[in-house]
Design a protein around this motif. Sequence first.
Motif, PDB file in Angstrom:
ATOM      1  N   ILE A  68       0.837  -1.206   0.000  1.00 58.91           N
ATOM      2  CA  ILE A  68       0.000   0.000   0.000  1.00 58.91           C
ATOM      3  C   ILE A  68       0.869   1.253   0.000  1.00 58.91           C
ATOM      4  O   ILE A  68       0.605   2.209  -0.744  1.00 58.91           O
ATOM      5  CB  ILE A  68      -0.940   0.006   1.235  1.00 58.91           C
ATOM      6  CG1 ILE A  68      -1.958  -1.134   1.148  1.00 58.91           C
ATOM      7  CG2 ILE A  68      -1.667   1.343   1.346  1.00 58.91           C
ATOM      8  CD1 ILE A  68      -2.873  -1.231   2.337  1.00 58.91           C
ATOM      9  N   LYS A  69       1.922   1.246   0.810  1.00 60.48           N
ATOM     10  CA  LYS A  69       2.805   2.409   0.886  1.00 60.48           C
ATOM     11  C   LYS A  69       3.417   2.723  -0.472  1.00 60.48           C
ATOM     12  O   LYS A  69       3.475   3.900  -0.891  1.00 60.48           O
ATOM     13  CB  LYS A  69       3.906   2.154   1.912  1.00 60.48           C
ATOM     14  CG  LYS A  69       4.801   3.358   2.163  1.00 60.48           C
ATOM     15  CD  LYS A  69       5.795   3.069   3.276  1.00 60.48           C
ATOM     16  CE  LYS A  69       6.663   4.307   3.549  1.00 60.48           C
ATOM     17  NZ  LYS A  69       7.623   4.059   4.653  1.00 60.48           N
ATOM     18  N   LYS A  70       3.832   1.697  -1.184  1.00 56.30           N
ATOM     19  CA  LYS A  70       4.421   1.895  -2.511  1.00 56.30           C
ATOM     20  C   LYS A  70       3.380   2.433  -3.493  1.00 56.30           C
ATOM     21  O   LYS A  70       3.667   3.329  -4.297  1.00 56.30           O
ATOM     22  CB  LYS A  70       4.997   0.573  -3.019  1.00 56.30           C
ATOM     23  CG  LYS A  70       5.693   0.690  -4.362  1.00 56.30           C
ATOM     24  CD  LYS A  70       6.266  -0.640  -4.811  1.00 56.30           C
ATOM     25  CE  LYS A  70       6.922  -0.508  -6.185  1.00 56.30           C
ATOM     26  NZ  LYS A  70       7.470  -1.820  -6.663  1.00 56.30           N
ATOM     27  N   ALA A  89       0.127   7.618  -6.260  1.00 55.13           N
ATOM     28  CA  ALA A  89      -1.323   7.830  -6.382  1.00 55.13           C
ATOM     29  C   ALA A  89      -1.671   9.319  -6.407  1.00 55.13           C
ATOM     30  O   ALA A  89      -1.060  10.132  -5.708  1.00 55.13           O
ATOM     31  CB  ALA A  89      -2.046   7.149  -5.230  1.00 55.13           C
ATOM     32  N   ASP A  90      -2.654   9.657  -7.220  1.00 54.08           N
ATOM     33  CA  ASP A  90      -3.203  11.008  -7.235  1.00 54.08           C
ATOM     34  C   ASP A  90      -4.437  11.097  -6.331  1.00 54.08           C
ATOM     35  O   ASP A  90      -4.768  12.171  -5.834  1.00 54.08           O
ATOM     36  CB  ASP A  90      -3.605  11.396  -8.661  1.00 54.08           C
ATOM     37  CG  ASP A  90      -2.418  11.403  -9.608  1.00 54.08           C
ATOM     38  OD1 ASP A  90      -1.616  12.346  -9.534  1.00 54.08           O
ATOM     39  OD2 ASP A  90      -2.294  10.443 -10.397  1.00 54.08           O
ATOM     40  N   MET A 123       2.808  10.617   0.036  1.00 51.50           N
ATOM     41  CA  MET A 123       2.010  10.846  -1.168  1.00 51.50           C
ATOM     42  C   MET A 123       2.458  12.130  -1.880  1.00 51.50           C
ATOM     43  O   MET A 123       3.074  13.002  -1.287  1.00 51.50           O
ATOM     44  CB  MET A 123       0.515  10.935  -0.814  1.00 51.50           C
ATOM     45  CG  MET A 123      -0.070   9.655  -0.278  1.00 51.50           C
ATOM     46  SD  MET A 123      -1.829   9.815   0.188  1.00 51.50           S
ATOM     47  CE  MET A 123      -2.602  10.022  -1.427  1.00 51.50           C
ATOM     48  N   LYS A 124       2.133  12.239  -3.159  1.00 53.64           N
ATOM     49  CA  LYS A 124       2.465  13.431  -3.947  1.00 53.64           C
ATOM     50  C   LYS A 124       1.689  14.637  -3.443  1.00 53.64           C
ATOM     51  O   LYS A 124       0.500  14.520  -3.130  1.00 53.64           O
ATOM     52  CB  LYS A 124       2.150  13.182  -5.429  1.00 53.64           C
ATOM     53  CG  LYS A 124       3.004  12.097  -6.081  1.00 53.64           C
ATOM     54  CD  LYS A 124       2.740  11.983  -7.566  1.00 53.64           C
ATOM     55  CE  LYS A 124       1.346  11.496  -7.896  1.00 53.64           C
ATOM     56  NZ  LYS A 124       1.171  11.270  -9.355  1.00 53.64           N
ATOM     57  N   LYS A 125       2.335  15.774  -3.373  1.00 53.19           N
ATOM     58  CA  LYS A 125       1.676  16.992  -2.917  1.00 53.19           C
ATOM     59  C   LYS A 125       0.528  17.345  -3.872  1.00 53.19           C
ATOM     60  O   LYS A 125       0.668  17.257  -5.084  1.00 53.19           O
ATOM     61  CB  LYS A 125       2.662  18.160  -2.853  1.00 53.19           C
ATOM     62  CG  LYS A 125       3.863  17.921  -1.950  1.00 53.19           C
ATOM     63  CD  LYS A 125       3.447  17.559  -0.535  1.00 53.19           C
ATOM     64  CE  LYS A 125       4.679  17.267   0.335  1.00 53.19           C
ATOM     65  NZ  LYS A 125       4.322  16.761   1.682  1.00 53.19           N
ATOM     66  N   GLY A 126      -0.588  17.734  -3.291  1.00 51.74           N
ATOM     67  CA  GLY A 126      -1.763  18.076  -4.084  1.00 51.74           C
ATOM     68  C   GLY A 126      -2.673  16.902  -4.380  1.00 51.74           C
ATOM     69  O   GLY A 126      -3.723  17.080  -5.007  1.00 51.74           O
TER      70      GLY A 126
END
Length: 407
Positions: free
Chosen positions: A258-260, A265-266, A291-294
């Motif tokens: 899940i972490k990967k 993930a968006d 996670m990616k910012k935004g």
Amino acid sequence: MAKSVSSSHGFSFPNGGLLPKEEMLEVGRKPKSLVIGIPKEDHKSESRVALTPEAVEILVNNGHELIIGNEAGKGANYTNTDYSEKGAQIIKEKAEVFKADIILKISPPTADELEMMQPQQVLISSLQLTSQCREFIETLIRKRITAICFEGIKDENNYYPVTRSMSCIAGNTAVLIAAEYLSNQREGKGVMLGGITGITPTEVVILGAGTAAEYAVRAAMGLGAFVKVFDRSVHRLTRLQNNLGMRLHTSVFHQRVIKKALTSADVLIGAIHLSDKGPRYYVTEDMVKGMKKGSVIVDLSIDQGGCVETSELTSQTAPVFTKHGIVHYCVPNVTSRVARTASIAVSNVFLPILLNLAESGGLNTMLKDDQGFRHGVYVYNGILTNEYIGKIFNLPSKDIDLLMAAF
């Protein structure tokens, strides 16, 4: 004195003669006329209404009385006139609505509404146990109310019809919400949820493989997103793939996996039912930080406390907050966002239940004959019948099946 001899075949023998006995016919159940009250919801974020004007018309035509609170359907864009033209009475005084035999509403009654209720009334509403207190249950017991939570009602196929229909709507809506908060319009990172030729599609991670998750998958894949689904059960994952008729990325829960998945993930949609035996959170704060910012999190499990550690309860008026650069949407009754559709779905479930209740001749008969309807009862005539609630609030409870056996 002449004697008569009886026979088990429906004849009597007076003085040895043969005469037919009177036949004992079964007395049919007499349908009962219902008086149903639908008050305007007090909760600011609750826009749904329990019955549509079309359902009211059917009930009125069957001889039942409908008492509707002033502007009860406003949130779902139904006017007082819509209801009055179908035969309902529009009552401005809320206390008068609560004098009906059956109180039908979406949100559980507030403390003030509980005080308006009459002894031995029937209450059909949601329970929302995570937001309730001991005093709520004790008031129902004191007033000898029969309280039925519609989330617990089962149909003839052993499904939960209200929960299922709301889950369908919530799953679809979650994807639309995520798309909205990814866009520039909501100060997102300006990404379209989905994909077009030549551009890498957005990635959506969904926790759970139930009804809400299935409809979220359908919506996300329909937009062209790349979807990954995680669940505890291989059986549910297999059923999901069979229902969709297509292959998609699935996995059982594993922290590292899940972490990967979340690092690219968006969108993360939490649509898993939380149980006492499972973990408190399926996504930790450290995972959110990675996670990616935004990116956007829509936690549909927030009504059970949330499946993401950083989730905090929000409302329709202030639906999001940002933490670690990730937008969190944690509104518990997300279906109120599309109140008209949700109201029609709920009304479609309640209408046949109310008609069956009337045809059966009364509540006790309905509860005795309909095990699925009985499953939603948590207080019966002032007696707590839900063992789980009893354990939470340290209150004695009795088995509803044993109580019904007395009738």
